[in-house]
Design a protein around this motif. Sequence first.
Motif, PDB file in Angstrom:
ATOM      1  N   LEU A 107       0.804  -1.212   0.000  1.00 59.18           N
ATOM      2  CA  LEU A 107       0.000   0.000   0.000  1.00 59.18           C
ATOM      3  C   LEU A 107       0.845   1.274   0.000  1.00 59.18           C
ATOM      4  O   LEU A 107       0.346   2.360  -0.287  1.00 59.18           O
ATOM      5  N   GLU A 108       2.138   1.151   0.291  1.00 63.56           N
ATOM      6  CA  GLU A 108       2.950   2.338   0.521  1.00 63.56           C
ATOM      7  C   GLU A 108       3.014   3.253  -0.702  1.00 63.56           C
ATOM      8  O   GLU A 108       2.938   4.478  -0.572  1.00 63.56           O
ATOM      9  N   GLN A 109       3.154   2.696  -1.888  1.00 65.91           N
ATOM     10  CA  GLN A 109       3.247   3.546  -3.064  1.00 65.91           C
ATOM     11  C   GLN A 109       1.952   4.326  -3.282  1.00 65.91           C
ATOM     12  O   GLN A 109       1.978   5.504  -3.670  1.00 65.91           O
ATOM     13  N   HIS A 110       0.826   3.689  -3.000  1.00 65.92           N
ATOM     14  CA  HIS A 110      -0.458   4.397  -3.102  1.00 65.92           C
ATOM     15  C   HIS A 110      -0.521   5.533  -2.084  1.00 65.92           C
ATOM     16  O   HIS A 110      -0.954   6.648  -2.416  1.00 65.92           O
ATOM     17  N   MET A 111      -0.089   5.267  -0.849  1.00 68.52           N
ATOM     18  CA  MET A 111      -0.081   6.313   0.176  1.00 68.52           C
ATOM     19  C   MET A 111       0.833   7.460  -0.230  1.00 68.52           C
ATOM     20  O   MET A 111       0.509   8.638  -0.023  1.00 68.52           O
ATOM     21  N   ARG A 112       1.986   7.131  -0.829  1.00 66.09           N
ATOM     22  CA  ARG A 112       2.923   8.177  -1.224  1.00 66.09           C
ATOM     23  C   ARG A 112       2.362   9.033  -2.355  1.00 66.09           C
ATOM     24  O   ARG A 112       2.484  10.270  -2.329  1.00 66.09           O
ATOM     25  N   SER A 113       1.757   8.416  -3.343  1.00 63.89           N
ATOM     26  CA  SER A 113       1.204   9.207  -4.450  1.00 63.89           C
ATOM     27  C   SER A 113       0.049  10.082  -3.965  1.00 63.89           C
ATOM     28  O   SER A 113      -0.106  11.230  -4.418  1.00 63.89           O
ATOM     29  N   THR A 114      -0.751   9.564  -3.028  1.00 64.42           N
ATOM     30  CA  THR A 114      -1.841  10.371  -2.454  1.00 64.42           C
ATOM     31  C   THR A 114      -1.284  11.540  -1.664  1.00 64.42           C
ATOM     32  O   THR A 114      -1.737  12.687  -1.803  1.00 64.42           O
TER      33      THR A 114
ATOM     34  N   ARG B 160      -8.317  12.984   4.287  1.00 68.10           N
ATOM     35  CA  ARG B 160      -8.365  12.488   2.905  1.00 68.10           C
ATOM     36  C   ARG B 160      -7.268  11.462   2.646  1.00 68.10           C
ATOM     37  O   ARG B 160      -7.495  10.462   1.957  1.00 68.10           O
ATOM     38  N   ALA B 161      -6.078  11.694   3.207  1.00 71.15           N
ATOM     39  CA  ALA B 161      -4.987  10.739   3.021  1.00 71.15           C
ATOM     40  C   ALA B 161      -5.323   9.395   3.655  1.00 71.15           C
ATOM     41  O   ALA B 161      -5.095   8.332   3.055  1.00 71.15           O
ATOM     42  N   GLN B 162      -5.871   9.408   4.869  1.00 74.19           N
ATOM     43  CA  GLN B 162      -6.152   8.155   5.551  1.00 74.19           C
ATOM     44  C   GLN B 162      -7.359   7.429   4.963  1.00 74.19           C
ATOM     45  O   GLN B 162      -7.360   6.197   4.869  1.00 74.19           O
ATOM     46  N   ILE B 163      -8.385   8.164   4.564  1.00 72.40           N
ATOM     47  CA  ILE B 163      -9.538   7.520   3.922  1.00 72.40           C
ATOM     48  C   ILE B 163      -9.103   6.841   2.633  1.00 72.40           C
ATOM     49  O   ILE B 163      -9.530   5.718   2.325  1.00 72.40           O
ATOM     50  N   SER B 164      -8.241   7.487   1.871  1.00 73.90           N
ATOM     51  CA  SER B 164      -7.741   6.886   0.633  1.00 73.90           C
ATOM     52  C   SER B 164      -6.991   5.596   0.917  1.00 73.90           C
ATOM     53  O   SER B 164      -7.161   4.591   0.217  1.00 73.90           O
ATOM     54  N   ALA B 165      -6.151   5.595   1.978  1.00 74.15           N
ATOM     55  CA  ALA B 165      -5.393   4.393   2.327  1.00 74.15           C
ATOM     56  C   ALA B 165      -6.313   3.273   2.783  1.00 74.15           C
ATOM     57  O   ALA B 165      -6.166   2.111   2.366  1.00 74.15           O
ATOM     58  N   LEU B 166      -7.287   3.590   3.644  1.00 73.54           N
ATOM     59  CA  LEU B 166      -8.204   2.569   4.142  1.00 73.54           C
ATOM     60  C   LEU B 166      -9.087   2.022   3.025  1.00 73.54           C
ATOM     61  O   LEU B 166      -9.361   0.812   2.968  1.00 73.54           O
ATOM     62  N   ALA B 167      -9.536   2.910   2.147  1.00 75.68           N
ATOM     63  CA  ALA B 167     -10.366   2.454   1.029  1.00 75.68           C
ATOM     64  C   ALA B 167      -9.597   1.474   0.153  1.00 75.68           C
ATOM     65  O   ALA B 167     -10.139   0.438  -0.269  1.00 75.68           O
TER      66      ALA B 167
ATOM     67  N   HIS C  69      -0.542  -1.974  24.949  1.00 68.36           N
ATOM     68  CA  HIS C  69       0.417  -2.964  25.452  1.00 68.36           C
ATOM     69  C   HIS C  69      -0.296  -4.302  25.606  1.00 68.36           C
ATOM     70  O   HIS C  69      -1.489  -4.353  25.884  1.00 68.36           O
ATOM     71  N   GLY C  70       0.463  -5.374  25.436  1.00 66.75           N
ATOM     72  CA  GLY C  70      -0.064  -6.706  25.710  1.00 66.75           C
ATOM     73  C   GLY C  70      -1.082  -7.163  24.684  1.00 66.75           C
ATOM     74  O   GLY C  70      -0.937  -6.919  23.481  1.00 66.75           O
ATOM     75  N   ALA C  71      -2.141  -7.811  25.168  1.00 62.85           N
ATOM     76  CA  ALA C  71      -3.122  -8.439  24.278  1.00 62.85           C
ATOM     77  C   ALA C  71      -3.762  -7.439  23.323  1.00 62.85           C
ATOM     78  O   ALA C  71      -4.122  -7.795  22.199  1.00 62.85           O
ATOM     79  N   HIS C  72      -3.898  -6.194  23.763  1.00 61.83           N
ATOM     80  CA  HIS C  72      -4.574  -5.197  22.936  1.00 61.83           C
ATOM     81  C   HIS C  72      -3.592  -4.244  22.252  1.00 61.83           C
ATOM     82  O   HIS C  72      -3.985  -3.139  21.851  1.00 61.83           O
ATOM     83  N   PHE C  73      -2.334  -4.638  22.109  1.00 56.49           N
ATOM     84  CA  PHE C  73      -1.395  -3.808  21.360  1.00 56.49           C
ATOM     85  C   PHE C  73      -1.944  -3.605  19.949  1.00 56.49           C
ATOM     86  O   PHE C  73      -2.384  -4.554  19.280  1.00 56.49           O
ATOM     87  N   CYS C  74      -1.936  -2.370  19.489  1.00 55.09           N
ATOM     88  CA  CYS C  74      -2.616  -2.006  18.247  1.00 55.09           C
ATOM     89  C   CYS C  74      -2.027  -2.712  17.029  1.00 55.09           C
ATOM     90  O   CYS C  74      -0.820  -2.643  16.776  1.00 55.09           O
ATOM     91  N   LEU C  75      -2.904  -3.362  16.271  1.00 56.27           N
ATOM     92  CA  LEU C  75      -2.455  -4.045  15.059  1.00 56.27           C
ATOM     93  C   LEU C  75      -2.078  -3.065  13.953  1.00 56.27           C
ATOM     94  O   LEU C  75      -1.334  -3.412  13.037  1.00 56.27           O
ATOM     95  N   GLY C  76      -2.583  -1.844  14.026  1.00 54.89           N
ATOM     96  CA  GLY C  76      -2.333  -0.880  12.961  1.00 54.89           C
ATOM     97  C   GLY C  76      -1.052  -0.090  13.112  1.00 54.89           C
ATOM     98  O   GLY C  76      -0.844   0.889  12.406  1.00 54.89           O
ATOM     99  N   VAL C  77      -0.163  -0.542  14.003  1.00 49.62           N
ATOM    100  CA  VAL C  77       1.040   0.229  14.295  1.00 49.62           C
ATOM    101  C   VAL C  77       1.898   0.444  13.048  1.00 49.62           C
ATOM    102  O   VAL C  77       2.384   1.554  12.802  1.00 49.62           O
ATOM    103  N   PHE C  78       2.110  -0.602  12.250  1.00 50.76           N
ATOM    104  CA  PHE C  78       2.978  -0.456  11.074  1.00 50.76           C
ATOM    105  C   PHE C  78       2.331   0.453  10.038  1.00 50.76           C
ATOM    106  O   PHE C  78       3.004   1.280   9.414  1.00 50.76           O
ATOM    107  N   LEU C  79       1.008   0.339   9.871  1.00 51.97           N
ATOM    108  CA  LEU C  79       0.303   1.209   8.931  1.00 51.97           C
ATOM    109  C   LEU C  79       0.395   2.668   9.378  1.00 51.97           C
ATOM    110  O   LEU C  79       0.674   3.555   8.572  1.00 51.97           O
TER     111      LEU C  79
END
Length: 412
Positions: free
Chosen positions: A106-113, A136-143, A340-350
Amino acid sequence: MNRLNLFAPDVRENPYPFYAELRRSSPVCQVDPNGMWVVTRYDDLLAAFKNTQVFSSAGMRVATEPPYLRRHNPLSGSMILADPPRHGALRGLANRAFSAAAVGSLEQHMRSTAARLADDLVRRRSADFIRDFASRAQISALARLIGFDPSLEERFERWTTDLVSVATISPEDHARLEEVRGTIDEMEQYMLDLLASRRRRGENDLVSDLLRSRNDGDGITDQDLISLLFLLLVAGLETATSLMTHMVLILARRPAWLDRLRAEPDLTPRFIEEVLRFEPPVHATVRLTLAETELGGVRLPAHAVVALLIGSGLRDETRFLDPDRFDPERRDQANLAFGHGAHFCLGVFLARTQARVVLDELVRRCSRIELRADRLEWNSVLNTRCPVALPIQVTPTSPGAARERPAVQPSW
């Protein structure tokens, strides 16, 4: 003594002196609204995050589905409001959305946006950064990642605003409650139609992948998928927008760092990590105690609503040297910004990738970012702390400077 009100205007504008006083005098105490308990010290926050048997996420479903809402809210069935072992099954489902491979593609799409939005910002010279760029940048990435229709951008923003406001609506505000019920109806129907469409004809997106990989015996229902999509849209848009907004607000208030980042692009990852500590995108998260317990030397009753103030823990002077100073070169950057722990955010890398890409493109094009408001209005949501709008004005870099700065590769 009067209890601190977390939503008082002066607290929302700058909560950190109030948090510091609580850490000194009452690190675990009751505050307003509604006498909820707060936890303010780093070590106590860690202890609560780790103890899922007592500090329950599932118990807080009432915040997303209060009785006066009078309808099911799919967000209440999502993994952030589940305890083990149910949480593990739902988290396994969500893992597909945020794998390194998925985000990398997804990174190239995020960069062009980001480049397109930054070019538009430079051409206009002034804008509301939240409305005209971050959302607008985040909606484009999520879409792109999930398979939503990006043309529904304004609808997604309204959906998110309505969903995060559920817990703060008065039971007597019948008109607002009716609006939110209509939003949930509209969202649920959109998600059902999306699932049906992908069953008929799969696409290269997360929804299609989830439908292809789901097994009959895994216990995952269509309602679970809809709850996940609600969560990805609402949490993904709210937290990433907050991170980008604080990043730009810090650059506007500390212009020397814009020059440093242009001259030393390798500092970009550390700058982002310090933004996460200094102004975490998840400012607080809430738990319900399932039994009487002790934390920080204070007895908490069973069924107590407890706000874990991440924003306070990341300014804890016992954990961070000179915590109120913004310093990307500090060595004590380990933080709780993504839980932290069980609920550490999965979206960290994004989130980190989106922040890095946006910072690259803004630094490449803007020699100055100035705040065009004497005072900001802040939202009234416990989980995030973000301005309602961020009016800025930018000064473009010279064409040569814009070309010369290389894109930064992640170091995390």
